[in-house]
Design a protein around this motif. Structure first.
Motif, short mmCIF file in Angstrom:
data_model
loop_
_atom_site.label_atom_id
_atom_site.label_comp_id
_atom_site.label_asym_id
_atom_site.label_seq_id
_atom_site.Cartn_x
_atom_site.Cartn_y
_atom_site.Cartn_z
N ALA A 62 29.17 -73.10 62.01
CA ALA A 62 29.71 -71.85 62.54
C ALA A 62 31.16 -71.66 62.10
N ALA A 63 31.94 -72.75 62.15
CA ALA A 63 33.34 -72.67 61.73
C ALA A 63 33.44 -72.41 60.23
N GLY A 64 32.57 -73.04 59.45
CA GLY A 64 32.58 -72.83 58.00
C GLY A 64 32.20 -71.42 57.61
N GLU A 65 31.20 -70.89 58.28
CA GLU A 65 30.78 -69.51 57.99
C GLU A 65 31.88 -68.52 58.37
N HIS A 66 32.57 -68.82 59.48
CA HIS A 66 33.69 -67.97 59.89
C HIS A 66 34.81 -68.04 58.85
N ALA A 67 35.09 -69.26 58.37
CA ALA A 67 36.13 -69.42 57.35
C ALA A 67 35.76 -68.70 56.06
N LEU A 68 34.49 -68.77 55.69
CA LEU A 68 34.05 -68.11 54.47
C LEU A 68 34.19 -66.59 54.59
N ARG A 69 33.81 -66.05 55.75
CA ARG A 69 33.98 -64.61 55.97
C ARG A 69 35.46 -64.22 55.90
N ALA A 70 36.33 -65.06 56.50
CA ALA A 70 37.76 -64.77 56.48
C ALA A 70 38.32 -64.82 55.06
N LEU A 71 37.84 -65.79 54.28
CA LEU A 71 38.28 -65.88 52.87
C LEU A 71 37.84 -64.65 52.08
N ARG A 72 36.62 -64.23 52.30
CA ARG A 72 36.14 -63.06 51.56
C ARG A 72 36.90 -61.80 51.94
N ARG A 73 37.22 -61.68 53.23
CA ARG A 73 38.02 -60.53 53.64
C ARG A 73 39.41 -60.59 53.01
N ALA A 74 39.97 -61.81 52.97
CA ALA A 74 41.29 -61.96 52.33
C ALA A 74 41.20 -61.61 50.85
N GLY A 75 40.12 -62.03 50.20
CA GLY A 75 39.94 -61.71 48.79
C GLY A 75 39.86 -60.21 48.56
N GLU A 76 39.14 -59.53 49.44
CA GLU A 76 39.04 -58.07 49.32
C GLU A 76 40.41 -57.42 49.49
N SER A 77 41.20 -57.93 50.44
CA SER A 77 42.53 -57.38 50.68
C SER A 77 43.44 -57.61 49.48
N PHE A 78 43.40 -58.80 48.90
CA PHE A 78 44.22 -59.09 47.72
C PHE A 78 43.79 -58.25 46.53
N ASP A 79 42.47 -58.09 46.39
CA ASP A 79 41.97 -57.30 45.27
C ASP A 79 42.45 -55.86 45.38
N SER A 80 42.39 -55.31 46.58
CA SER A 80 42.88 -53.95 46.78
C SER A 80 44.38 -53.86 46.55
N ALA A 81 45.12 -54.86 47.06
CA ALA A 81 46.58 -54.88 46.86
C ALA A 81 46.92 -54.97 45.39
N LYS A 82 46.16 -55.75 44.65
CA LYS A 82 46.40 -55.90 43.21
C LYS A 82 46.20 -54.56 42.50
N ASN A 83 45.12 -53.86 42.84
CA ASN A 83 44.84 -52.57 42.19
C ASN A 83 45.94 -51.55 42.46
N TRP A 84 46.37 -51.47 43.71
CA TRP A 84 47.43 -50.51 44.05
C TRP A 84 48.78 -50.92 43.47
N SER A 85 49.00 -52.23 43.35
CA SER A 85 50.25 -52.71 42.76
C SER A 85 50.31 -52.34 41.28
N THR A 86 49.17 -52.50 40.60
CA THR A 86 49.11 -52.13 39.18
C THR A 86 49.32 -50.63 39.01
N TYR A 87 48.68 -49.86 39.88
CA TYR A 87 48.83 -48.39 39.83
C TYR A 87 50.29 -47.99 40.10
N ASP A 88 50.92 -48.70 41.03
CA ASP A 88 52.31 -48.40 41.38
C ASP A 88 53.23 -48.71 40.21
N MET A 89 52.95 -49.84 39.52
CA MET A 89 53.77 -50.23 38.36
C MET A 89 53.64 -49.22 37.24
N LEU A 90 52.52 -48.52 37.19
CA LEU A 90 52.30 -47.52 36.13
C LEU A 90 52.82 -46.14 36.54
#
Length: 319
Positions: free
Chosen positions: A169-197
């Protein structure tokens, strides 16, 4: 004592017979329920078909264009006869299907009553076995020792199963949290690139919003990972003496995971490095979860076998 043991064995045999009958009748009932659903659908279909045929006959006997048309061409009686025959056939098909559905409903009700009669087989079996176990423990020390040994195995396996469940249960929770963090970073990366342009003020605002979301996600992911690490240690302690591979080391990256990255991540490549760290975490957690699941299956199998041997020891004891 001998007479009581013999009587208890008879109770156990009767309860086990009821168990077999319960399984048999329950399977039959499930099959009849499926047949009944199909039969009821067929009854509804044939009823509609019969009603349509009745309407055809009524159109020929009432004042209608169909009546007038067949009267004028001189074939009204023939057409009426044909439609009446079709109506009778449709009615017969409907009544036959209805009869079959009613018969299935009777079978369903009968099996339901039978199941109620044997529904307490598990309670009867447990009570008889419990009484037999108490008598045998009281009068046979060797038998009591054999039971105690199996019982200790069962307790140990139950503890392992509990710790495994908490770790999963703890591992599945951690995996979900990691995936959410990955989605947040991916979105931040896209907007950061757009901002730099030259994305403008809106892009800058959204970028910072995504960065705030990523920061919160990272905090939650890191907490979830450390919780997972503690649960894995509990699993290893519970499984001491088994062939479980030491998996806690697979999560060592949690000691440095994203520490110190938040303050400097407005730089695009820093966000990228954070995203890579998250993905690395995911690739390490997933195989650990897989191994936990494999070990859970192993423990559950061992627990079932220990329980079977425990019950068999009581069941097969003869005076």
């Amino acid at each position: 004592m001998r007479e009581r043991i013999i009587a208890l064995d008879r109770h156990i045999e009767a309860a086990m017979l009821e168990r077999e009958l319960h399984a048999k009748w329950e399977q039959q009932l499930n099959g009849i329920r499926a047949e009944l659903r199909n039969a009821e659908s067929e009854v509804e279909r044939l009823l509609q078909q019969w009603q349509e045929e009745k309407k055809d006959v009524e159109r020929l006997t009432n004042r209608s264009l169909s009546n007038l048309f067949y009267t004028l061409i001189g074939t009204k009686e023939q057409k009426l006869s044909e439609e009446q025959i079709e109506e009778l056939k449709a009615k017969e098909r409907y009544e036959l299907a209805l009869s079959e559905a009613n018969a299935l409903e009777e079978d369903r009700a009968e099996l339901s009553r039978k199941l109620i009669d044997v529904s307490r087989w598990d309670t009867k079996l447990k009570q008889a076995m419990q009484e037999k176990e108490e008598l045998l423990r009281e009068h046979d020390s060797a038998f009591a020792s054999a039971l105690d040994e199996l019982q200790q195995q069962k307790v140990k396996l139950l503890h392992e199963k509990k710790e495994l469940g908490e770790a999963r249960a703890a591992g599945e929770h951690a995996l979900r949290a990691l995936r959410r963090a990955g989605e947040s970073f991916d979105s931040a990366k896209n907007w950061s690139t757009y901002d730099m342009l030259g994305g403008g003020m809106l892009a800058t605002h959204i970028k910072h919003s995504r960065i705030d979301e990523a920061q919160e996600s990272v905090t939650k992911a890191n907490h979830a990972l450390r919780t997972f690490q503690r649960e894995l240690k509990d699993v290893e302690q519970a499984a001491a003496g088994t062939d479980l591979v030491h998996i806690e080391g697979g999560l060592k990256f949690a000691d440095y995971f994203l520490d110190g990255l938040i303050a400097d991540w407005m730089v695009n490549n820093r966000i990228q490095s954070s995203l890579e760290a998250v993905n690395k975490g995911i690739t390490r957690v997933e195989p650990i979860l897989k191994r936990l699941n494999e070990y859970r299956i192993q423990v559950e199998g061992s627990l079932q076998e220990a329980t079977r041997r425990y019950d068999q020891l009581i069941l097969t004891y003869k005076m």
